[in-house]
Scaffold this motif. Structure first.
Motif, mmCIF file in Angstrom:
data_model
loop_
_atom_site.group_PDB
_atom_site.id
_atom_site.type_symbol
_atom_site.label_atom_id
_atom_site.label_comp_id
_atom_site.label_asym_id
_atom_site.label_seq_id
_atom_site.Cartn_x
_atom_site.Cartn_y
_atom_site.Cartn_z
ATOM 1 N N GLN A 102 0.825 -1.273 0.112
ATOM 2 C CA GLN A 102 0.015 -0.099 0.044
ATOM 3 C C GLN A 102 0.939 1.175 -0.388
ATOM 4 O O GLN A 102 0.142 2.056 0.080
ATOM 5 N N TRP A 106 -0.900 5.890 -0.784
ATOM 6 C CA TRP A 106 -1.076 6.200 0.010
ATOM 7 C C TRP A 106 0.320 7.605 0.751
ATOM 8 O O TRP A 106 0.905 7.690 0.490
ATOM 9 N N ARG A 142 -10.456 6.196 10.779
ATOM 10 C CA ARG A 142 -11.326 6.899 9.649
ATOM 11 C C ARG A 142 -11.977 8.358 9.444
ATOM 12 O O ARG A 142 -13.397 7.863 10.295
ATOM 13 N N VAL A 150 -9.721 9.493 5.002
ATOM 14 C CA VAL A 150 -8.201 10.579 5.349
ATOM 15 C C VAL A 150 -8.172 8.992 7.146
ATOM 16 O O VAL A 150 -9.466 9.336 7.196
ATOM 17 N N MET A 163 -3.469 10.160 6.608
ATOM 18 C CA MET A 163 -2.734 9.648 5.747
ATOM 19 C C MET A 163 -4.768 9.411 4.624
ATOM 20 O O MET A 163 -5.364 9.782 5.122
ATOM 21 N N GLY A 164 -3.600 9.837 3.881
ATOM 22 C CA GLY A 164 -5.409 10.017 2.831
ATOM 23 C C GLY A 164 -4.805 9.347 1.743
ATOM 24 O O GLY A 164 -2.915 9.162 0.958
ATOM 25 N N MET A 165 -5.310 9.631 0.372
ATOM 26 C CA MET A 165 -4.487 9.167 -1.184
ATOM 27 C C MET A 165 -4.259 9.591 -1.804
ATOM 28 O O MET A 165 -4.244 11.111 -1.407
ATOM 29 N N ARG A 166 -3.491 9.103 -2.152
ATOM 30 C CA ARG A 166 -1.606 9.985 -2.918
ATOM 31 C C ARG A 166 -2.233 10.802 -4.065
ATOM 32 O O ARG A 166 -1.865 11.513 -4.023
#
Length: 184
Positions: A102, A106, A142, A150, A163-166
């Motif tokens: 993963q 992220w 989340r 996030v 943390m978030g989606m890239r």
């Protein structure tokens, strides 16, 4: 052949860092991630000395950390291991589990408060709809932040990882920085 150069989620050579007052926002490019899922009837494994945490929890171990994602699912974190085949390491430690790399999916921003918890709490109050009284050290959850989903991890009283989606790296960075500026 072209020489390739690694870049961060924000497209830079060096990790992003922003400081305003006692608040520091830093892109963590050294965090490796792997998701781990149990099959039906399996018990939760211990990965490199780290037990799998309960619902809504984050647990730091001697080599890796983990946080709960969903029933029978966790993210395993390897600080300083982003350049390793981290999923293979996790899979070797839990061969009967489903493990997926993963790390590149992220972006992680570490948010620190050098002035105690007050600036950090103020930032979180503006960005996310959570009960900060229940968001103690060792909590992971989340939630929504602006238009993004996030994960928030409370690593200490003065340190939270977001943390978030890239693909949303720039939007997440903008939300953090602009909110921090408005709070100043």
């Amino acid at each position: 052949m072209t020489d390739l150069m690694a870049i961060t989620a924000l497209g830079a050579v060096a990790p992003y860092e922003f400081q305003i007052g006692g608040l520091v926002i830093r892109e963590n490019t050294e965090l490796a991630l792997a998701s781990l899922s149990l099959g039906r009837g399996q018990g939760a494994p211990t990965i490199l000395g780290t037990s799998m945490p309960d619902v809504g929890q984050w647990l730091a171990g001697p080599e890796v950390s983990a946080f709960w994602m969903a029933p029978n699912q966790w993210f395993i974190e390897g600080q300083g291991r982003a350049h390793e085949d981290f999923a293979a390491i996790v899979k070797a430690a839990a061969p009967d589990c489903a493990v997926t790399e993963q790390t590149d999916g992220w972006v992680a921003f570490d948010v620190y408060s050098n002035d105690g918890f007050k600036p950090l709490e103020g930032l979180l109050e503006k960005l996310v709809n959570i009960d900060l009284n229940g968001f103690g050290v060792g909590t992971a959850l989340r939630t929504g932040l602006h238009h993004m989903s996030v994960y928030l991890i409370r690593r200490s009283d003065t340190h939270v990882t977001i943390m978030g989606m890239r693909t949303f790296a720039a939007a997440l960075c903008h939300a953090l920085e602009s909110t921090a500026v408005r709070l100043r």
